[in-house]
Design an enzyme around this catalytic site. Sequence first.
Site, mmCIF file in Angstrom:
data_model
loop_
_atom_site.group_PDB
_atom_site.id
_atom_site.type_symbol
_atom_site.label_atom_id
_atom_site.label_comp_id
_atom_site.label_asym_id
_atom_site.label_seq_id
_atom_site.Cartn_x
_atom_site.Cartn_y
_atom_site.Cartn_z
ATOM 1 N N ASP A 1 -3.892 10.743 -6.676
ATOM 2 C CA ASP A 1 -3.470 10.886 -8.079
ATOM 3 C C ASP A 1 -2.119 11.596 -8.148
ATOM 4 O OD1 ASP A 1 -5.021 12.906 -6.982
ATOM 5 O OD2 ASP A 1 -5.979 13.487 -8.857
ATOM 6 N N ASP B 1 -2.771 -0.604 -1.995
ATOM 7 C CA ASP B 1 -2.582 -1.757 -2.873
ATOM 8 C C ASP B 1 -1.899 -1.307 -4.163
ATOM 9 O OD1 ASP B 1 -2.813 -4.203 -4.091
ATOM 10 O OD2 ASP B 1 -4.991 -4.194 -4.244
ATOM 11 N N TYR C 1 -12.479 -3.050 -0.112
ATOM 12 C CA TYR C 1 -12.357 -4.492 -0.348
ATOM 13 C C TYR C 1 -13.236 -5.303 0.601
ATOM 14 C CZ TYR C 1 -8.269 -3.355 -3.227
ATOM 15 O OH TYR C 1 -7.418 -2.846 -4.188
ATOM 16 N N ASP D 1 2.466 -1.431 -5.208
ATOM 17 C CA ASP D 1 2.962 -2.150 -6.388
ATOM 18 C C ASP D 1 3.752 -1.199 -7.280
ATOM 19 O OD1 ASP D 1 1.818 -4.572 -5.671
ATOM 20 O OD2 ASP D 1 1.059 -4.960 -7.692
ATOM 21 N N LYS E 1 -8.039 10.916 -0.968
ATOM 22 C CA LYS E 1 -8.726 11.574 -2.088
ATOM 23 C C LYS E 1 -9.807 12.455 -1.468
ATOM 24 C CE LYS E 1 -9.467 12.020 -6.556
ATOM 25 N NZ LYS E 1 -8.529 12.736 -7.431
#
Length: 357
Positions: free
Chosen positions: A224, A248, A141, A252, A192
């Site tokens: 994943d 992020d 980001y 959620d 990852k």
Amino acid sequence: MSKQILVLPGDGIGPEIVAEAVKVLQRIDARDGLGLELVFDDLGGAAYDRYGSPLADETLERARAADAVLLGAVGGPKWDTIDPALRPERGLLKIRSQLGLFGNLRPAILYPQLAGASTLKPEVVAGLDILIVRELTGGIYFGQPRGNRVLDDGQRQAYDTLPYGEGEIRRIARVGFDMARLRGKKLCSVDKANVLASSQLWRTVVEEVARDYPDVALSHMYVDNAAMQLVRAPKQFDVIVTDNMFGDILSDQASMLTGSIGMLPSASLDADGKGMYEPCHGSAPDIAGQGIANPLATILSAAMMLRYSFAQAAAADAIEHAVGKVLDHGLRTADIWSEGCTRVGTGEMGDAVVGEL
Ligand code: NAD
């Protein structure tokens, strides 16, 4: 000694839910003599309208001077078409990075009274209590270079960069281990590393930090798989530490295990424990101005502020206990309402928590 809190109501439902958290802070301050001083300003779209910038320099200075920041949420359709550099979310990213708020704590706790509100089977989520520790000021980001270009064949291409320095990884890993130590002593680092170079360094550095925490059981999981495990068997997790983008998304996802994003607080901390406290949800423009938003995530964020920035654990416990009592009495805003409960608005919910205190 007085503690100054900068209050930034923001956009959409922000002002409605923050008003309730302010009531609760004022009540606990009057009751326990905490010496809280509240200062108000704008962030996001409201700041764009007032100052022409989603984070005015003077607001940033006020945030630096304050001991903690309480934020509602920012954004909304009114500002979706303005210059991207001036969009409300830019103000949020800037205040987080300027204050050095690299450690984002997002608890996902299922209140037993709300077990039926989750979309997952009650036996899968009953008793759920996870803490996601998300790196907040690095990664994709913020990474440079980013932008758009036209390739030799005339096609448009957009690109982002995902950099992580070992210092950035080490300090967030420490937050993860410290939090695990305060809880169930289990830390799962999510990355990852089978694909990304930044994740390979992440894993190496987390392993190095682990040597200082022999009492915490460390595991690693690819993101994943973590997404799958969070819906398959979420109670296997205690503390999860992960990078900015993975955190992020996963936080959620974890929030919905609990039934409503309207229940979930968050804290964003710097290296010295100063923090910005905000609900996990956004500005909910679809219900703004109707007096029906759930203020409990913001009220619980205020409780986190008392716990982590002001070391007032008893006051924080009292607020969390009051929220539990209000739920025991069957009071529910629309997002968590179910048959047999009493539907209340934003203000009534806040008043009920104040009443319990
Ligand atoms: P959102 O979290 O605002 O809303 C998602 C859904 O949850 C909506 O149906 C909304 O009504 C509901 N909801 C959210 N909070 C609630 C509450 N307290 N009580 C009851 N229902 C609630 O996410 P979105 O719709 O994707 O985004 C809306 C705006 O918020 C966008 O402009 C987005 O950029 C912004 N946003 C801001 C933040 C932030 O300020 N930290 C975070 C996420 C999104």
